[in-house]
Design a protein around this motif. Structure first.
Motif, mmCIF file in Angstrom:
data_model
loop_
_atom_site.group_PDB
_atom_site.id
_atom_site.type_symbol
_atom_site.label_atom_id
_atom_site.label_comp_id
_atom_site.label_asym_id
_atom_site.label_seq_id
_atom_site.Cartn_x
_atom_site.Cartn_y
_atom_site.Cartn_z
ATOM 1 N N ILE A 73 27.871 30.811 106.598
ATOM 2 C CA ILE A 73 29.104 30.013 106.674
ATOM 3 C C ILE A 73 29.104 28.939 105.586
ATOM 4 C CG2 ILE A 73 30.319 28.271 108.049
ATOM 5 C CD1 ILE A 73 29.776 29.984 110.493
ATOM 6 N N ALA A 74 27.978 28.253 105.404
ATOM 7 C CA ALA A 74 27.904 27.202 104.378
ATOM 8 C C ALA A 74 28.089 27.786 102.990
ATOM 9 C CB ALA A 74 26.566 26.466 104.478
ATOM 10 N N LEU A 75 27.524 28.946 102.746
ATOM 11 C CA LEU A 75 27.671 29.575 101.439
ATOM 12 C C LEU A 75 29.126 29.972 101.183
ATOM 13 C CD1 LEU A 75 26.163 30.472 98.938
ATOM 14 C CD2 LEU A 75 25.673 32.643 100.084
ATOM 15 N N ALA A 76 29.754 30.595 102.166
ATOM 16 C CA ALA A 76 31.162 30.987 102.024
ATOM 17 C C ALA A 76 32.055 29.757 101.859
ATOM 18 C CB ALA A 76 31.604 31.811 103.230
ATOM 19 N N ALA A 77 31.820 28.732 102.659
ATOM 20 C CA ALA A 77 32.617 27.502 102.561
ATOM 21 C C ALA A 77 32.425 26.832 101.206
ATOM 22 C CB ALA A 77 32.243 26.537 103.685
ATOM 23 N N SER A 78 31.216 26.855 100.687
ATOM 24 C CA SER A 78 30.932 26.230 99.392
ATOM 25 C C SER A 78 31.678 26.926 98.262
ATOM 26 C CB SER A 78 29.430 26.234 99.120
ATOM 27 O OG SER A 78 28.765 25.440 100.079
ATOM 28 N N VAL A 79 31.683 28.252 98.291
ATOM 29 C CA VAL A 79 32.433 29.005 97.272
ATOM 30 C C VAL A 79 33.921 28.681 97.383
ATOM 31 C CG1 VAL A 79 33.139 31.331 96.561
ATOM 32 C CG2 VAL A 79 30.731 30.852 97.069
ATOM 33 N N PHE A 80 34.446 28.686 98.602
ATOM 34 C CA PHE A 80 35.862 28.386 98.834
ATOM 35 C C PHE A 80 36.213 26.978 98.364
ATOM 36 C CE2 PHE A 80 39.282 27.049 101.832
ATOM 37 C CZ PHE A 80 40.279 27.891 101.351
ATOM 38 N N LEU A 81 35.360 25.993 98.671
ATOM 39 C CA LEU A 81 35.619 24.612 98.259
ATOM 40 C C LEU A 81 35.577 24.470 96.739
ATOM 41 C CD1 LEU A 81 33.531 22.864 101.022
ATOM 42 C CD2 LEU A 81 36.004 22.590 100.688
ATOM 43 N N ALA A 82 34.653 25.153 96.092
ATOM 44 C CA ALA A 82 34.576 25.101 94.621
ATOM 45 C C ALA A 82 35.851 25.677 94.004
ATOM 46 C CB ALA A 82 33.347 25.860 94.132
ATOM 47 N N ILE A 83 36.364 26.747 94.590
ATOM 48 C CA ILE A 83 37.620 27.338 94.102
ATOM 49 C C ILE A 83 38.769 26.354 94.298
ATOM 50 C CG2 ILE A 83 39.330 29.147 94.564
ATOM 51 C CD1 ILE A 83 36.883 30.999 95.181
ATOM 52 N N LEU A 84 38.838 25.736 95.467
ATOM 53 C CA LEU A 84 39.908 24.769 95.741
ATOM 54 C C LEU A 84 39.848 23.576 94.789
ATOM 55 C CD1 LEU A 84 40.012 24.667 99.645
ATOM 56 C CD2 LEU A 84 41.681 25.716 98.093
ATOM 57 N N MET A 85 38.637 23.130 94.456
ATOM 58 C CA MET A 85 38.515 21.978 93.558
ATOM 59 C C MET A 85 39.018 22.309 92.156
ATOM 60 S SD MET A 85 35.224 19.632 94.295
ATOM 61 C CE MET A 85 34.016 20.908 94.415
ATOM 62 N N ARG A 86 38.875 23.536 91.749
ATOM 63 C CA ARG A 86 39.295 23.931 90.395
ATOM 64 C C ARG A 86 40.745 24.402 90.354
ATOM 65 N NH1 ARG A 86 36.197 23.959 86.472
ATOM 66 N NH2 ARG A 86 37.145 25.731 85.422
ATOM 67 N N ARG A 87 41.361 24.565 91.519
ATOM 68 C CA ARG A 87 42.748 25.029 91.589
ATOM 69 C C ARG A 87 43.678 23.972 91.003
ATOM 70 N NH1 ARG A 87 45.335 25.466 97.381
ATOM 71 N NH2 ARG A 87 45.166 23.260 97.005
ATOM 72 N N PRO A 88 44.570 24.373 90.095
ATOM 73 C CA PRO A 88 45.467 23.400 89.454
ATOM 74 C C PRO A 88 46.346 22.624 90.447
ATOM 75 C CG PRO A 88 45.531 25.491 88.281
ATOM 76 C CD PRO A 88 44.730 25.718 89.526
ATOM 77 N N GLY A 89 46.696 23.188 91.572
ATOM 78 C CA GLY A 89 47.583 22.512 92.515
ATOM 79 C C GLY A 89 46.907 21.495 93.407
ATOM 80 N N SER A 90 45.593 21.387 93.351
ATOM 81 C CA SER A 90 44.886 20.432 94.207
ATOM 82 C C SER A 90 45.060 19.011 93.663
ATOM 83 C CB SER A 90 43.392 20.758 94.267
ATOM 84 O OG SER A 90 43.183 21.987 94.911
ATOM 85 N N SER A 91 45.315 18.090 94.570
ATOM 86 C CA SER A 91 45.469 16.685 94.171
ATOM 87 C C SER A 91 44.103 16.018 94.043
ATOM 88 C CB SER A 91 46.311 15.945 95.214
ATOM 89 O OG SER A 91 45.573 15.833 96.427
ATOM 90 N N GLN A 92 44.097 14.852 93.462
ATOM 91 C CA GLN A 92 42.854 14.089 93.301
ATOM 92 C C GLN A 92 42.203 13.775 94.647
ATOM 93 O OE1 GLN A 92 41.524 13.728 90.428
ATOM 94 N NE2 GLN A 92 40.358 11.851 90.301
ATOM 95 N N PRO A 93 42.948 13.285 95.643
ATOM 96 C CA PRO A 93 42.314 13.032 96.949
ATOM 97 C C PRO A 93 41.748 14.313 97.568
ATOM 98 C CG PRO A 93 44.415 11.892 96.830
ATOM 99 C CD PRO A 93 44.335 12.772 95.629
ATOM 100 N N GLU A 94 42.444 15.432 97.397
ATOM 101 C CA GLU A 94 41.922 16.689 97.933
ATOM 102 C C GLU A 94 40.627 17.073 97.241
ATOM 103 O OE1 GLU A 94 45.857 19.154 99.343
ATOM 104 O OE2 GLU A 94 45.506 18.939 97.179
ATOM 105 N N ARG A 95 40.584 16.946 95.930
ATOM 106 C CA ARG A 95 39.360 17.289 95.188
ATOM 107 C C ARG A 95 38.200 16.389 95.609
ATOM 108 N NH1 ARG A 95 43.172 18.298 90.720
ATOM 109 N NH2 ARG A 95 43.013 20.534 90.302
ATOM 110 N N MET A 96 38.481 15.134 95.835
ATOM 111 C CA MET A 96 37.430 14.227 96.299
ATOM 112 C C MET A 96 36.930 14.659 97.681
ATOM 113 S SD MET A 96 39.162 10.646 95.046
ATOM 114 C CE MET A 96 38.025 9.626 95.952
ATOM 115 N N ALA A 97 37.850 14.980 98.567
ATOM 116 C CA ALA A 97 37.479 15.422 99.914
ATOM 117 C C ALA A 97 36.679 16.725 99.856
ATOM 118 C CB ALA A 97 38.733 15.612 100.770
ATOM 119 N N PHE A 98 37.153 17.677 99.058
ATOM 120 C CA PHE A 98 36.440 18.948 98.926
ATOM 121 C C PHE A 98 35.033 18.715 98.387
ATOM 122 C CE2 PHE A 98 40.834 20.990 97.983
ATOM 123 C CZ PHE A 98 41.148 20.995 99.329
ATOM 124 N N GLY A 99 34.891 17.797 97.445
ATOM 125 C CA GLY A 99 33.577 17.489 96.880
ATOM 126 C C GLY A 99 32.627 16.900 97.910
#
Length: 164
Positions: A73-99
């Motif tokens: 689960i942690a591995l899958a979530a980590s990959v998903f979060l890394a993708i979300l952080m690099r997604r152009p539509g993610s806002s700065q607060p979202e990227r901080m939260a994902f990080g």
């Protein structure tokens, strides 16, 4: 360009949470005997416990299979979060939260891989009532999740008001 800068901030926060968690757990393992409890403040003890489960010791006594389940689960979530952080539509607060969440997920995953369980060492209590022990990784995950909720409740509306 701004997306890259935001992603770097998110990955930087992930690295910071991971580093702080690894360092504090190493200190606890080195200096606090397993099972020990040291009163630090009237509402805070420093402890050394192992959690084979997830939040609030969920599945702690499940027999061992949960270790691999939580690693996956942690591995899958980590990959998903890394993708979300690099997604152009993610806002700065979202990227901080994902990080923050990514750093916590990776730190606890590394503990499960290396130790077979997660080292928890922060024990808040009020008299005899104790909150389940936790660690820096758990703080990163919790603050990140709270930031996402806060942003969803208040941040998106403000952005749409500015743009609308």
């Amino acid at each position: 360009m701004a997306a890259d800068r935001g992603a770097r901030l998110g990955f930087g926060l992930a690295a910071s949470v991971l580093a702080a968690d690894v360092a504090t757990k190493a200190a606890i393992v080195a200096w606090v005997e397993y099972g020990a409890r040291h009163e630090w403040l009237p509402i805070l003890n420093i402890v050394h416990v192992l959690n084979r489960g997830a939040a609030f010791s969920f599945l702690h006594d499940a027999g061992g299979w949960q270790r691999f389940f939580f690693i996956a689960i942690a591995l899958a979530a980590s990959v998903f979060l890394a993708i979300l952080m690099r997604r152009p539509g993610s806002s700065q607060p979202e990227r901080m939260a994902f990080g923050l969440i990514l750093g916590g997920a990776l730190a606890n995953m590394f503990d499960r891989i290396g130790r077979g369980a997660v080292v928890d060492w922060i024990d808040f209590h009020w008299g005899a009532h104790h909150w389940p022990a936790f660690n820096v990784a758990d703080i990163g995950i919790t603050v990140g999740a709270a930031l996402i909720v806060f942003h969803e409740l208040f941040g998106r509306r403000r952005v749409s008001e500015v743009n609308g």
